[in-house]
Scaffold this motif. Structure first.
Motif, PDB file in Angstrom:
ATOM      1  N   VAL A  10      38.174 -54.711 -17.767  1.00 14.45           N
ATOM      2  CA  VAL A  10      36.955 -53.794 -17.421  1.00 14.45           C
ATOM      3  C   VAL A  10      37.768 -52.421 -16.922  1.00 14.45           C
ATOM      4  N   ALA A  11      38.741 -52.758 -16.135  1.00 17.37           N
ATOM      5  CA  ALA A  11      39.372 -51.765 -15.185  1.00 17.37           C
ATOM      6  C   ALA A  11      39.970 -50.780 -16.588  1.00 17.37           C
ATOM      7  N   LEU A  12      40.614 -51.565 -17.303  1.00 16.29           N
ATOM      8  CA  LEU A  12      41.336 -50.623 -18.600  1.00 16.29           C
ATOM      9  C   LEU A  12      40.574 -49.917 -19.370  1.00 16.29           C
ATOM     10  N   LEU A  13      39.385 -50.459 -19.685  1.00 12.86           N
ATOM     11  CA  LEU A  13      38.415 -49.869 -20.450  1.00 12.86           C
ATOM     12  C   LEU A  13      37.895 -48.552 -19.813  1.00 12.86           C
ATOM     13  N   CYS A  14      37.421 -48.801 -18.527  1.00 15.36           N
ATOM     14  CA  CYS A  14      36.724 -47.935 -17.874  1.00 15.36           C
ATOM     15  C   CYS A  14      37.577 -46.763 -17.240  1.00 15.36           C
ATOM     16  N   GLY A  78      33.365 -50.625 -12.270  1.00 18.43           N
ATOM     17  CA  GLY A  78      32.727 -51.480 -11.504  1.00 18.43           C
ATOM     18  C   GLY A  78      33.573 -52.206 -10.248  1.00 18.43           C
ATOM     19  N   PHE A  79      32.696 -52.723  -9.280  1.00 19.72           N
ATOM     20  CA  PHE A  79      33.383 -53.094  -8.122  1.00 19.72           C
ATOM     21  C   PHE A  79      34.738 -53.917  -8.103  1.00 19.72           C
ATOM     22  N   ASP A  80      34.618 -54.928  -9.180  1.00 20.53           N
ATOM     23  CA  ASP A  80      35.833 -55.867  -9.264  1.00 20.53           C
ATOM     24  C   ASP A  80      37.043 -55.279 -10.000  1.00 20.53           C
ATOM     25  N   ALA A  81      36.728 -53.991 -10.726  1.00 17.59           N
ATOM     26  CA  ALA A  81      37.910 -53.466 -11.147  1.00 17.59           C
ATOM     27  C   ALA A  81      38.723 -52.566 -10.406  1.00 17.59           C
ATOM     28  N   LEU A  82      38.309 -52.196  -9.252  1.00 18.91           N
ATOM     29  CA  LEU A  82      38.745 -51.234  -8.392  1.00 18.91           C
ATOM     30  C   LEU A  82      40.195 -51.558  -7.796  1.00 18.91           C
ATOM     31  N   LEU A  83      40.201 -52.813  -7.069  1.00 18.76           N
ATOM     32  CA  LEU A  83      41.523 -53.043  -6.629  1.00 18.76           C
ATOM     33  C   LEU A  83      42.556 -53.415  -7.780  1.00 18.76           C
ATOM     34  N   THR A  84      42.008 -53.949  -8.951  1.00 19.78           N
ATOM     35  CA  THR A  84      42.965 -54.123  -9.877  1.00 19.78           C
ATOM     36  C   THR A  84      43.399 -53.032 -10.425  1.00 19.78           C
ATOM     37  N   GLY A  85      42.818 -51.846 -10.603  1.00 15.78           N
ATOM     38  CA  GLY A  85      43.149 -50.560 -10.817  1.00 15.78           C
ATOM     39  C   GLY A  85      44.483 -50.108  -9.984  1.00 15.78           C
ATOM     40  N   LEU A  86      44.475 -50.278  -8.727  1.00 18.56           N
ATOM     41  CA  LEU A  86      45.416 -49.891  -8.003  1.00 18.56           C
ATOM     42  C   LEU A  86      46.902 -50.417  -8.195  1.00 18.56           C
ATOM     43  N   GLN A  88      47.509 -51.463 -11.357  1.00 23.34           N
ATOM     44  CA  GLN A  88      47.981 -51.127 -12.461  1.00 23.34           C
ATOM     45  C   GLN A  88      48.125 -49.798 -12.569  1.00 23.34           C
ATOM     46  N   ASP A  89      48.100 -49.110 -11.237  1.00 24.79           N
ATOM     47  CA  ASP A  89      48.649 -47.765 -11.283  1.00 24.79           C
ATOM     48  C   ASP A  89      47.594 -46.701 -11.828  1.00 24.79           C
ATOM     49  N   ARG A  90      46.378 -46.979 -11.672  1.00 24.50           N
ATOM     50  CA  ARG A  90      45.353 -46.330 -12.507  1.00 24.50           C
ATOM     51  C   ARG A  90      44.771 -45.225 -11.360  1.00 24.50           C
ATOM     52  N   TRP A  91      44.927 -45.226 -10.199  1.00 27.80           N
ATOM     53  CA  TRP A  91      44.505 -44.402  -9.073  1.00 27.80           C
ATOM     54  C   TRP A  91      45.165 -44.473  -7.882  1.00 27.80           C
ATOM     55  N   ASP A  92      45.024 -43.425  -6.994  1.00 25.37           N
ATOM     56  CA  ASP A  92      45.699 -43.569  -5.769  1.00 25.37           C
ATOM     57  C   ASP A  92      45.185 -44.494  -4.518  1.00 25.37           C
ATOM     58  N   VAL A  93      43.875 -44.161  -4.565  1.00 27.51           N
ATOM     59  CA  VAL A  93      43.047 -45.003  -3.322  1.00 27.51           C
ATOM     60  C   VAL A  93      41.688 -45.341  -3.859  1.00 27.51           C
ATOM     61  N   ALA A  94      41.382 -46.420  -3.622  1.00 28.97           N
ATOM     62  CA  ALA A  94      40.093 -47.081  -3.763  1.00 28.97           C
ATOM     63  C   ALA A  94      39.362 -47.039  -2.646  1.00 28.97           C
ATOM     64  N   ILE A  95      38.020 -46.848  -2.452  1.00 23.69           N
ATOM     65  CA  ILE A  95      37.175 -46.715  -1.379  1.00 23.69           C
ATOM     66  C   ILE A  95      35.896 -47.191  -1.759  1.00 23.69           C
ATOM     67  N   ALA A  96      35.375 -48.459  -1.662  1.00 20.94           N
ATOM     68  CA  ALA A  96      34.117 -48.794  -1.893  1.00 20.94           C
ATOM     69  C   ALA A  96      33.888 -49.957  -1.093  1.00 20.94           C
ATOM     70  N   SER A  97      33.901 -49.773   0.395  1.00 20.93           N
ATOM     71  CA  SER A  97      33.225 -50.803   1.475  1.00 20.93           C
ATOM     72  C   SER A  97      34.075 -52.211   1.098  1.00 20.93           C
ATOM     73  N   HIS A  98      35.317 -52.054   0.980  1.00 18.04           N
ATOM     74  CA  HIS A  98      36.153 -53.270   0.713  1.00 18.04           C
ATOM     75  C   HIS A  98      36.490 -53.959   2.252  1.00 18.04           C
ATOM     76  N   ALA A  99      36.060 -54.878   2.530  1.00 22.16           N
ATOM     77  CA  ALA A  99      36.186 -55.467   3.773  1.00 22.16           C
ATOM     78  C   ALA A  99      37.640 -55.867   3.677  1.00 22.16           C
ATOM     79  N   ILE A 100      38.421 -55.757   5.024  1.00 18.54           N
ATOM     80  CA  ILE A 100      39.875 -56.064   5.073  1.00 18.54           C
ATOM     81  C   ILE A 100      39.935 -57.808   5.128  1.00 18.54           C
ATOM     82  N   THR A 101      40.569 -58.512   4.261  1.00 18.21           N
ATOM     83  CA  THR A 101      40.718 -59.834   4.399  1.00 18.21           C
ATOM     84  C   THR A 101      42.429 -60.102   4.105  1.00 18.21           C
TER      85      THR A 101
END
Length: 257
Positions: A10-14, A78-86, A88-101
């Motif tokens: 999904v991340a690759l397509l979007c 989609g939310f689930d693709a955001l961290l994957t995109g990081l 895969q070097d698709r963007w610099d920063v993801a910001i979407a209410s990710h809790a630190i775990t």
């Protein structure tokens, strides 16, 4: 998280056909543009208004980017693709209410938190308020959030059902296909404000979380620069203005002892 790997396609397509190289801070500054990614379906934090991204996190991220001397440029997916995109070097920063775990911190590097919140019970039955009340119940959560694991740890919960988005979980609750849902407490407050006659009831907070932006694992220079700019935005009063606009309160995390 394994769910992130599931949605890698999904991340690759979007994200578009042309991948971006991973960029250290010096390269980002030289380019002058900070590529930001968010979901765009999680009001009041990030959502579309008249085909433009809006929300608390969008405004805070743009303040931070400009404090860094950079132009913000957005992607939404989609939310689930955001961290994957990081990864895969698709963007610099993801910001979407990710809790630190701990689990997420194995995959990405988090910045300083930009707000604190927690999972809150929402139901159509005012008697379902606390973690204890969820025993024997079917609970809806959004896929990829921390709430699924947290709710499963609550004593006696019958089952947890995942939905692609928070709005899908809300629809399942409204149609009584589930007994309750757990979502961010500010999202729950916004839901009640926008739909006061829909029959939703807000219960207790069942989790407490620190929410932060994320960069690619190991890109500490970019994470540190973001965190410093975020602190500057908090210090100059602009963060508080945005927070008051959306929540009528300052939602930054309390200072760590």
């Amino acid at each position: 998280m394994n769910i992130l790997q599931t949605f890698a396609l999904v991340a690759l397509l979007c994200a578009g056909a042309t991948p971006l190289a991973a960029r250290p801070l010096d390269a980002v500054r030289k380019d002058g543009t900070l590529l930001l990614a968010t979901e765009g379906q999680y009001a009041p934090f990030n959502y579309f208004k008249d085909q433009q991204l809006a929300g608390f996190e969008v405004e805070v991220a743009e303040l931070v980017a400009r404090k860094m001397g950079l132009r913000p440029q957005w992607k939404a997916l989609g939310f689930d693709a955001l961290l994957t995109g990081l990864q895969q070097d698709r963007w610099d920063v993801a910001i979407a209410s990710h809790a630190i775990t701990d689990e997420r911190a194995k995959a990405v590097t988090f910045t300083a938190p930009h707000y604190c919140s927690g999972g809150t019970v929402v139901s159509m039955n005012p008697a379902l308020r606390s973690a204890r009340d969820l025993a024997g119940k079917l609970i809806a959560v959004q896929t990829g959030t921390t709430y699924a694991a947290e709710v499963r740890r609550l004593p006696g919960v019958k089952s947890v059902k995942n939905f692609p988005s928070d709005s899908d979980a809300r629809s399942a609750l409204a149609s009584r296909r589930v007994d309750a849902m757990v979502t961010d407490r500010f999202v729950a407050k916004e839901l009640l404000r926008k739909s006061p006659n829909a029959g939703f009831h807000i219960g207790d907070r069942v989790t407490t979380e620190r929410i932060a932006a994320a960069v690619k694992l190991g890109n500490t220079a970019l994470a540190d620069a973001w965190s410093q700019a975020l602190q500057a935005v908090m210090d100059d009063g602009s963060y508080a203005q945005v927070s008051q606009k959306y929540f009528q309160e300052d939602i930054r995390c309390p200072a760590q002892p």
